[in-house]
Design an enzyme around this catalytic site. Sequence first.
Site, mmCIF file in Angstrom:
data_model
loop_
_atom_site.group_PDB
_atom_site.id
_atom_site.type_symbol
_atom_site.label_atom_id
_atom_site.label_comp_id
_atom_site.label_asym_id
_atom_site.label_seq_id
_atom_site.Cartn_x
_atom_site.Cartn_y
_atom_site.Cartn_z
ATOM 1 N N LYS A 106 -2.728 0.130 -24.964
ATOM 2 C CA LYS A 106 -3.387 -0.280 -26.496
ATOM 3 C C LYS A 106 -1.902 0.104 -27.120
ATOM 4 O O LYS A 106 -1.162 -0.834 -27.148
ATOM 5 C CB LYS A 106 -4.216 1.023 -26.768
ATOM 6 C CG LYS A 106 -5.635 1.004 -25.643
ATOM 7 C CD LYS A 106 -6.749 2.144 -26.321
ATOM 8 C CE LYS A 106 -7.779 1.926 -25.622
ATOM 9 N NZ LYS A 106 -8.027 2.590 -24.050
ATOM 10 N N THR A 139 -4.314 5.608 -21.794
ATOM 11 C CA THR A 139 -3.986 4.176 -21.470
ATOM 12 C C THR A 139 -2.785 3.857 -21.789
ATOM 13 O O THR A 139 -2.113 4.504 -22.564
ATOM 14 C CB THR A 139 -5.264 3.432 -21.702
ATOM 15 O OG1 THR A 139 -5.523 3.509 -23.180
ATOM 16 C CG2 THR A 139 -6.615 3.710 -21.083
ATOM 17 N N TYR A 153 0.660 -1.174 -0.060
ATOM 18 C CA TYR A 153 -0.103 -0.310 0.008
ATOM 19 C C TYR A 153 0.838 1.195 0.056
ATOM 20 O O TYR A 153 1.985 1.276 0.854
ATOM 21 C CB TYR A 153 -0.926 -0.023 1.167
ATOM 22 C CG TYR A 153 -2.377 -0.214 0.732
ATOM 23 C CD1 TYR A 153 -3.016 0.799 -0.003
ATOM 24 C CD2 TYR A 153 -2.832 -1.440 1.208
ATOM 25 C CE1 TYR A 153 -4.415 0.196 -0.404
ATOM 26 C CE2 TYR A 153 -4.333 -1.643 0.761
ATOM 27 C CZ TYR A 153 -4.928 -0.569 0.117
ATOM 28 O OH TYR A 153 -6.280 -1.023 -0.288
ATOM 29 N N ASP A 183 -6.964 13.063 -25.134
ATOM 30 C CA ASP A 183 -6.902 11.707 -24.686
ATOM 31 C C ASP A 183 -6.225 11.036 -25.774
ATOM 32 O O ASP A 183 -7.025 10.807 -26.988
ATOM 33 C CB ASP A 183 -8.338 11.382 -24.244
ATOM 34 C CG ASP A 183 -8.388 10.040 -23.913
ATOM 35 O OD1 ASP A 183 -7.489 9.129 -24.103
ATOM 36 O OD2 ASP A 183 -9.413 9.418 -23.363
ATOM 37 N N ARG A 238 -2.409 -3.068 -18.402
ATOM 38 C CA ARG A 238 -3.776 -2.104 -18.282
ATOM 39 C C ARG A 238 -3.444 -0.956 -17.332
ATOM 40 O O ARG A 238 -2.858 -1.424 -16.112
ATOM 41 C CB ARG A 238 -4.892 -2.750 -17.816
ATOM 42 C CG ARG A 238 -4.807 -4.161 -18.800
ATOM 43 C CD ARG A 238 -6.408 -4.816 -18.558
ATOM 44 N NE ARG A 238 -7.361 -3.923 -19.438
ATOM 45 C CZ ARG A 238 -7.665 -4.138 -20.625
ATOM 46 N NH1 ARG A 238 -6.831 -4.994 -21.403
ATOM 47 N NH2 ARG A 238 -8.391 -3.369 -21.256
ATOM 48 N N GLU A 259 -0.567 4.901 -0.511
ATOM 49 C CA GLU A 259 -1.364 5.978 -0.816
ATOM 50 C C GLU A 259 -0.489 7.212 -0.661
ATOM 51 O O GLU A 259 0.506 7.373 0.214
ATOM 52 C CB GLU A 259 -2.556 6.177 0.034
ATOM 53 C CG GLU A 259 -3.534 5.276 -0.345
ATOM 54 C CD GLU A 259 -4.627 5.096 0.668
ATOM 55 O OE1 GLU A 259 -4.988 6.426 1.197
ATOM 56 O OE2 GLU A 259 -5.469 4.330 0.359
HETATM 57 N N1 DSN Z 1 -12.779 0.369 -24.823
HETATM 58 C C1 DSN Z 1 -11.783 0.964 -25.153
HETATM 59 C C2 DSN Z 1 -11.860 0.780 -26.844
HETATM 60 O O1 DSN Z 1 -12.128 -0.276 -27.173
HETATM 61 O O2 DSN Z 1 -11.591 1.847 -27.452
HETATM 62 C C3 DSN Z 1 -11.638 2.418 -24.938
HETATM 63 O O3 DSN Z 1 -11.563 2.462 -23.463
#
Ligand code: DSN
Length: 411
Positions: free
Chosen positions: A226, A223, A51, A197, A232, A53
């Site tokens: 991707k 994120t 932990y 984003d 993730r 924080e």
């Molecule tokens: N769910 C994702 C996507 O497939 O683009 C975005 O958060």
Amino acid sequence: MSSLLNTDPTIFKLIEKEAERQEFGIELIASENYTSKAVMEAMGSVLTNKYSEGYVGKRYYGGNEVIDEVEQLAIDRCKELFGCEHVNVQPLSGSPANAAVYLALLQPGDKVLGLKLDHGGHLSHGHPVNFSGILYNFVQYEVEKESGRIDMEKVREVALREKPKMILAGFSAYSRNLDWKRFKEIADEVGAITMADISHVAGLIAGKAIDSPVPYFDVVTTTTHKTLRGPRGAVIMCKAPFAKAIDRGLFPGMQGGPHDHINAAKATAFLEALRPDFQVYAKNVIKNAQAMAGELMRLGYKIISGGTDNHLMVVDMTSKGVSGKEAEVVLEKIGISTSRSTIPFDTRKPMDPSGVRLGTAAITTRGFDEADSVQVASIIDRAVVSKGDETVLAALREEITALCRKHPLYA
Ligand code: DSN
């Protein structure tokens, strides 16, 4: 994974089954990718036990000397990779990252411009069923009906009319580059904060294959799993004057304890993305997407906006007389994963829309080239027009297995 096999053979077998599915399937979901084994090892480590924080040097728990070093490494590598002034590496995923930015910089009811979901935007960019659309006054801009592209002069018109507090640029299903500089000029004209984003294209930006909003924008979220090919999770980058508010918005505003094992894996992924071979990967992702889109168009499919500048494309399946859901289902039968997608101005419902979204990040990671991508487009076409003929589908399944054997996943 012998300990898992001993303790929980059921989960062990399910993981093996999923590994097999990934090994012998073609992954075209535009938001998915395959991390390295190194990233997975960092994720599956003792860091999950901690932990922490707070932030580096200012924790609410003891025993964080090592965690501080891990988080600082993730911060330093992310800054080097994207050239940002400040970064918070703790967001658990994309929506919490975006929520923390809104919490930090807006008041409930404040006006924000964001791209409409069925025009390629994201739920957290102001969709009425999402917290973003419920708590804030999102005004949505659209793509043009004819071109399928965002017209920046229309965005300017909306901005001048609405005078938003923030302008959000980013997407989940838009295959063209955004004009970051123009967004910033428009925002400056109306005195709005700029937020990008870049979740979908972060890997292409890190790999220097497309332009970055980081030099222009106040805040940039992404994120990490991707095109960026990490674990993730997410990060929030910002200009120095926003740093304090962003950090407070994320913790204690939005989240409690960070996931330190994931933050370590983010650091490893950033290190991988700093290497020269990542730039080759990023360029190949785009080449593969363009090869696939070109072949699909040659075969008579309509691609929204007429092609792609990045890793993804939205294909109007009704141009071949099937719905997006029907296409997704038949492709799944032969081992190709895709996601159904609405198309701009779709007359069909979101559960059975007109399109499918395809992306080439995952296949590029496993070594597919442009010729393989053209072959995948041909397989897609033969499956879609097969009318479910089992003999045709079985032959296509064989063809896919051969392609996957040619490019083993974790060889
Ligand atoms: N769910 C994702 C996507 O497939 O683009 C975005 O958060």
